[in-house]
Design a protein around this motif. Sequence first.
Motif, PDB file in Angstrom:
ATOM      1  N   THR A  51       0.825  -1.212   0.000  1.00  0.00           N
ATOM      2  CA  THR A  51       0.000   0.000   0.000  1.00  0.00           C
ATOM      3  C   THR A  51       0.859   1.263   0.000  1.00  0.00           C
ATOM      4  OG1 THR A  51      -0.126  -0.190   2.395  1.00  0.00           O
ATOM      5  CG2 THR A  51      -1.988  -1.021   1.152  1.00  0.00           C
ATOM      6  N   ILE A  53       2.734   2.473   2.221  1.00  0.00           N
ATOM      7  CA  ILE A  53       2.865   3.217   3.470  1.00  0.00           C
ATOM      8  C   ILE A  53       4.331   3.237   3.875  1.00  0.00           C
ATOM      9  CG2 ILE A  53       2.290   3.186   5.926  1.00  0.00           C
ATOM     10  CD1 ILE A  53      -0.442   2.045   5.113  1.00  0.00           C
ATOM     11  N   ILE A  73      -1.727   3.884  -6.175  1.00  0.00           N
ATOM     12  CA  ILE A  73      -2.511   4.057  -4.943  1.00  0.00           C
ATOM     13  C   ILE A  73      -4.004   4.058  -5.253  1.00  0.00           C
ATOM     14  CG2 ILE A  73      -3.135   5.817  -3.232  1.00  0.00           C
ATOM     15  CD1 ILE A  73      -0.193   6.389  -2.888  1.00  0.00           C
ATOM     16  N   PRO A  80      -7.482  -1.666   6.954  1.00  0.00           N
ATOM     17  CA  PRO A  80      -6.489  -2.097   7.943  1.00  0.00           C
ATOM     18  C   PRO A  80      -7.140  -2.885   9.078  1.00  0.00           C
ATOM     19  CG  PRO A  80      -6.586   0.306   7.749  1.00  0.00           C
ATOM     20  CD  PRO A  80      -7.755  -0.245   7.031  1.00  0.00           C
ATOM     21  N   ARG A  83      -9.441  -0.598  12.581  1.00  0.00           N
ATOM     22  CA  ARG A  83     -10.416   0.209  11.856  1.00  0.00           C
ATOM     23  C   ARG A  83     -10.493   1.582  12.488  1.00  0.00           C
ATOM     24  NH1 ARG A  83     -12.899  -4.652  10.405  1.00  0.00           N
ATOM     25  NH2 ARG A  83     -11.023  -5.816   9.887  1.00  0.00           N
ATOM     26  N   GLY A  84     -10.773   2.577  11.680  1.00  0.00           N
ATOM     27  CA  GLY A  84     -10.937   3.906  12.250  1.00  0.00           C
ATOM     28  C   GLY A  84     -11.453   4.892  11.228  1.00  0.00           C
ATOM     29  N   LYS A 102      -8.465   9.307  -2.927  1.00  0.00           N
ATOM     30  CA  LYS A 102      -8.034   8.227  -3.818  1.00  0.00           C
ATOM     31  C   LYS A 102      -8.097   8.665  -5.273  1.00  0.00           C
ATOM     32  CE  LYS A 102      -7.152   4.516  -1.264  1.00  0.00           C
ATOM     33  NZ  LYS A 102      -5.823   3.886  -1.276  1.00  0.00           N
TER      34      LYS A 102
ATOM     35  N   GLU B 208      -6.215  11.581  15.185  1.00  0.00           N
ATOM     36  CA  GLU B 208      -6.166  10.701  14.022  1.00  0.00           C
ATOM     37  C   GLU B 208      -5.477   9.399  14.376  1.00  0.00           C
ATOM     38  OE1 GLU B 208      -6.042  13.496  10.083  1.00  0.00           O
ATOM     39  OE2 GLU B 208      -4.304  13.408  11.345  1.00  0.00           O
ATOM     40  N   ARG B 212      -7.407   5.649  14.916  1.00  0.00           N
ATOM     41  CA  ARG B 212      -6.932   4.581  14.029  1.00  0.00           C
ATOM     42  C   ARG B 212      -7.312   4.834  12.584  1.00  0.00           C
ATOM     43  NH1 ARG B 212      -3.917   0.758  17.283  1.00  0.00           N
ATOM     44  NH2 ARG B 212      -4.425   1.526  19.330  1.00  0.00           N
ATOM     45  N   ILE B 213      -7.482   6.096  12.237  1.00  0.00           N
ATOM     46  CA  ILE B 213      -7.759   6.352  10.818  1.00  0.00           C
ATOM     47  C   ILE B 213      -6.461   6.555  10.071  1.00  0.00           C
ATOM     48  CG2 ILE B 213      -7.982   8.855  11.025  1.00  0.00           C
ATOM     49  CD1 ILE B 213     -10.342   8.394   8.929  1.00  0.00           C
ATOM     50  N   GLU B 215      -3.911   4.747   9.410  1.00  0.00           N
ATOM     51  CA  GLU B 215      -3.435   3.778   8.427  1.00  0.00           C
ATOM     52  C   GLU B 215      -4.224   3.883   7.117  1.00  0.00           C
ATOM     53  OE1 GLU B 215      -2.638   0.109  10.285  1.00  0.00           O
ATOM     54  OE2 GLU B 215      -1.713  -0.753   8.500  1.00  0.00           O
ATOM     55  N   VAL B 216      -5.524   4.161   7.257  1.00  0.00           N
ATOM     56  CA  VAL B 216      -6.328   4.372   6.045  1.00  0.00           C
ATOM     57  C   VAL B 216      -5.795   5.580   5.281  1.00  0.00           C
ATOM     58  CG1 VAL B 216      -8.623   4.936   5.184  1.00  0.00           C
ATOM     59  CG2 VAL B 216      -8.382   3.381   7.102  1.00  0.00           C
ATOM     60  N   MET B 217      -5.530   6.647   6.035  1.00  0.00           N
ATOM     61  CA  MET B 217      -5.032   7.865   5.400  1.00  0.00           C
ATOM     62  C   MET B 217      -3.683   7.612   4.739  1.00  0.00           C
ATOM     63  SD  MET B 217      -7.339  10.054   5.846  1.00  0.00           S
ATOM     64  CE  MET B 217      -6.525  11.547   5.315  1.00  0.00           C
ATOM     65  N   MET B 218      -2.834   6.869   5.445  1.00  0.00           N
ATOM     66  CA  MET B 218      -1.487   6.646   4.941  1.00  0.00           C
ATOM     67  C   MET B 218      -1.495   5.837   3.646  1.00  0.00           C
ATOM     68  SD  MET B 218       0.718   8.134   6.863  1.00  0.00           S
ATOM     69  CE  MET B 218      -0.458   9.423   7.060  1.00  0.00           C
ATOM     70  N   SER B 219      -2.569   5.048   3.440  1.00  0.00           N
ATOM     71  CA  SER B 219      -2.620   4.288   2.198  1.00  0.00           C
ATOM     72  C   SER B 219      -3.120   5.158   1.049  1.00  0.00           C
ATOM     73  CB  SER B 219      -3.497   3.048   2.362  1.00  0.00           C
ATOM     74  OG  SER B 219      -4.841   3.406   2.518  1.00  0.00           O
ATOM     75  N   SER B 220      -3.524   6.405   1.347  1.00  0.00           N
ATOM     76  CA  SER B 220      -3.974   7.308   0.284  1.00  0.00           C
ATOM     77  C   SER B 220      -3.036   8.487   0.079  1.00  0.00           C
ATOM     78  CB  SER B 220      -5.358   7.877   0.609  1.00  0.00           C
ATOM     79  OG  SER B 220      -6.292   6.857   0.739  1.00  0.00           O
ATOM     80  N   VAL B 221      -2.457   8.978   1.163  1.00  0.00           N
ATOM     81  CA  VAL B 221      -1.624  10.175   1.048  1.00  0.00           C
ATOM     82  C   VAL B 221      -0.287   9.953   1.748  1.00  0.00           C
ATOM     83  CG1 VAL B 221      -3.601  11.706   0.978  1.00  0.00           C
ATOM     84  CG2 VAL B 221      -2.539  11.208   3.159  1.00  0.00           C
ATOM     85  N   LYS B 222       0.659  10.805   1.419  1.00  0.00           N
ATOM     86  CA  LYS B 222       1.959  10.745   2.073  1.00  0.00           C
ATOM     87  C   LYS B 222       1.850  11.381   3.456  1.00  0.00           C
ATOM     88  CE  LYS B 222       4.944   9.466  -1.301  1.00  0.00           C
ATOM     89  NZ  LYS B 222       4.107   8.252  -1.331  1.00  0.00           N
ATOM     90  N   LEU B 226      -0.290  14.845   4.757  1.00  0.00           N
ATOM     91  CA  LEU B 226      -1.307  14.888   5.808  1.00  0.00           C
ATOM     92  C   LEU B 226      -0.922  15.910   6.874  1.00  0.00           C
ATOM     93  CD1 LEU B 226      -3.953  13.657   6.762  1.00  0.00           C
ATOM     94  CD2 LEU B 226      -2.652  11.942   7.990  1.00  0.00           C
ATOM     95  N   LEU B 434       2.283   5.511  12.823  1.00  0.00           N
ATOM     96  CA  LEU B 434       1.875   4.107  12.755  1.00  0.00           C
ATOM     97  C   LEU B 434       2.473   3.280  13.878  1.00  0.00           C
ATOM     98  CD1 LEU B 434       2.015   3.621   8.917  1.00  0.00           C
ATOM     99  CD2 LEU B 434       0.013   3.860  10.359  1.00  0.00           C
TER     100      LEU B 434
END
Lengths: 314, 453
Positions: A51, A53, A73, A80, A83-84, A102, B208, B212-213, B215-222, B226, B434
């Motif tokens: 992903t 990261i 991406i 993940p 969840r959050g 995205k 954030e 726990r958001i 990781e979601v954010m990190m998979s979309s943006v650097k 952020l 993370l």
Amino acid sequence: MNNILQAIDVHKAYAAHVALNGVSLDIPERSIFGLLGPNGAGKTSLIRIITQITGADAGEIRFRGEKLNPSHIAHIGYLPEERGLYKKMRVGEQLLYLARLKGLSKADATDRIKKWIDRLDLRPWVSKNVEDLSKGMQQKVQFIATVLHEPALIILDEPFSGFDPINANLIKDEILELRERGATIIFSTHRMESVEELCDNIALINRSHKVLDGPVGKIKDTFKTNTYEVEGKGRLMVIHPDFEVLEHKERENGHFYDRIRLHHNTTPNDLLRYLIGNVEIHAFREQIPSINDIFIRRVQETMPETLETANTLL
Amino acid sequence: MEKIWLIIQREYLTRVRKKSFIVVSLLAPLLLAGATLGIAKLNMPSSADEVAVYDGSGLNVLARLAGTDELRFVPAVGASPAAATAAFKKAKPKQAALLVFPAGFSLDTNDGVQLLADGNVSLNRQSNIRKAVNKAVSELKLTRSGLNRQTIDNLRADVELSAVDLSQLGGRKNNVAATTGTAYLLSIMVYMFIFIYGVQVMRGVAEEKSNRIMEVMMSSVKPFQLMMGKILGIAAVVLTQFAIWMMLSYTITTVVAPLLMSTPKADVKTSVAAATTSSDASVAASAPDAPMSKAPQPGGPVNLWSMFEGLPIGSIIGGFLFFFLGGYLLYSSMFAAIGAAVDDQTDAQQFMFPVTIPLILSYIVSINVIINGDPNGPLAFWLSMIPFTSPIAMVMRLPFGVPLWQLLLSGVLLVVGFIFTTWLAGRIYRVGVLMYGKKVNYRELSRWMFYKG
């Protein structure tokens, strides 16, 4: 079959330990791929590299043949394990925000959000803050956020943990549907039995090494031990050059349960013929090893020193 | 870039739409203006500016006592100190104190003068009364020694200082009160806003992380996108708040205040009364003989803004915005790194302390410089050059006038400073966001700075 993703000899080390040690994988297009292994095996590290990261120390990831780069991406959706969502944001706005990050346009995103909201019965909740939703509702929202941009590759880390059984089934159906429509799904989990029946291919990872991978059916065939379970009534005294009784249990009223392994060149029919002549048969089935069993056997064979830790983590 | 823009929008909108933001934006200037007006009202000469004078000495001191705007001497009612005291008690709300020259008071001994009041008379007023009495008594003594009134008046030196700032073109006059007040206000604002909004950045990041958001954010943006998105989004919130406050306070002070402040009394004199002339030339021409602080506008509406004339308003506003933003970027990136490094906001305390030390230090020093020191002295100069202290130290100096080269140098250093801290913070942030369940210490943080990937 084309591979949507290839990992070639990926290494990743953190300050204190090695997370991935030369892991290579081929994940075929339009399949469900199980990335299995105990906690701490390196699954999440691998996912975070896919992903983008984090980056790999060495090795390469290829997405549809191209070296992984930021343009990919938009084609990857990631749910993940932890969840959050933004708690103080409205469901609709949150989905729009995540979709636009995205790379979806506002109009497209709005359109798709509507469809998914209706599909998962979230209509009454759209303008509520996330914190006002029940846990199950929040997970639905999170799932939508993962797939909204119609990614070609969907990565679900521990997908069913935390979902109640109803939602878990709902999500399972959605996942199968997504595969029908052409997506590839990676399941990452340490609870191997939870995804066994869904996966087309699996890879087993233990202690930063890949220990086994391939199509599930083929793996199971390879690890079959030619063992059959027999239940019946009567006195079964097997001392036969062609079979070996691994386990024998006497039950009430003269019932029994046996596990019998066939020796080389003996067929199940040979065993059946023998049994029919001696006892009354109630059940006869081949013992298929579970992925869990296979994992433990494989670890035993290849890295016996790590078995104990693997066992306790499983 | 488009992603940063989306993040900025989200950070901005979620904050600006909050009720608390709207309430604070609207109420703060009202409260501030209310408080200022209240203080101004209280500061206006009250009816209790009279001091009754009982003169039992027969020297007629009263005739020699010169009143001022805040102080008027009136004869006491009653033929004895006791009677005068009784009368004063009756007249109390109107009269502030009773000054008694006893029967035995003489120019040779100067003894026995008493000031009676209910409760304490303020030091300021005591000192004014003492001055008036001393002056009256010395005049009496001079008269006794044979000088006539005319000679005494000619001998009296009554010099008013009028400070003129030569660095300003045309020699603008300095309003010390306005300059000092502005300097004080600017440093307090920069200090407070860097602190408040820096902590908001830290909270946002910590939220954030604990939501726990991340990781979601990190998979979309650097991570850097952020972090910067959040910092810039909140900066936009601050600027919006400033704009609202400026507009509201301007409206309140120009439209509402005159209505409240103008009173029919002709002797109204507020501390904020200022020169009525606005053009530099006329101010310069009239400078030597028209003391700025003594330009009463009897009965007329008071324009609170006129006192800022003579201050370099343009460079104050521009400099304030620049140094506030620079300081905010510098500090908030460090706050973001702290938010990213800790799991729990209570752990943040230990890391916040060293970050806030330069902030607090420069604030305290700046206040001291304003009060006692020299705003262009070496301490002020060096503090206004170091990026960690310059945001506060430099805005403190702005109203006093700062040479252009110093402004530019300090500005460049600040930009370099925040690029450096942002880069450093970005490295900590990227690892920290993370990282869960790990107690972080300074050694750990310094290791993160050098992580690769």
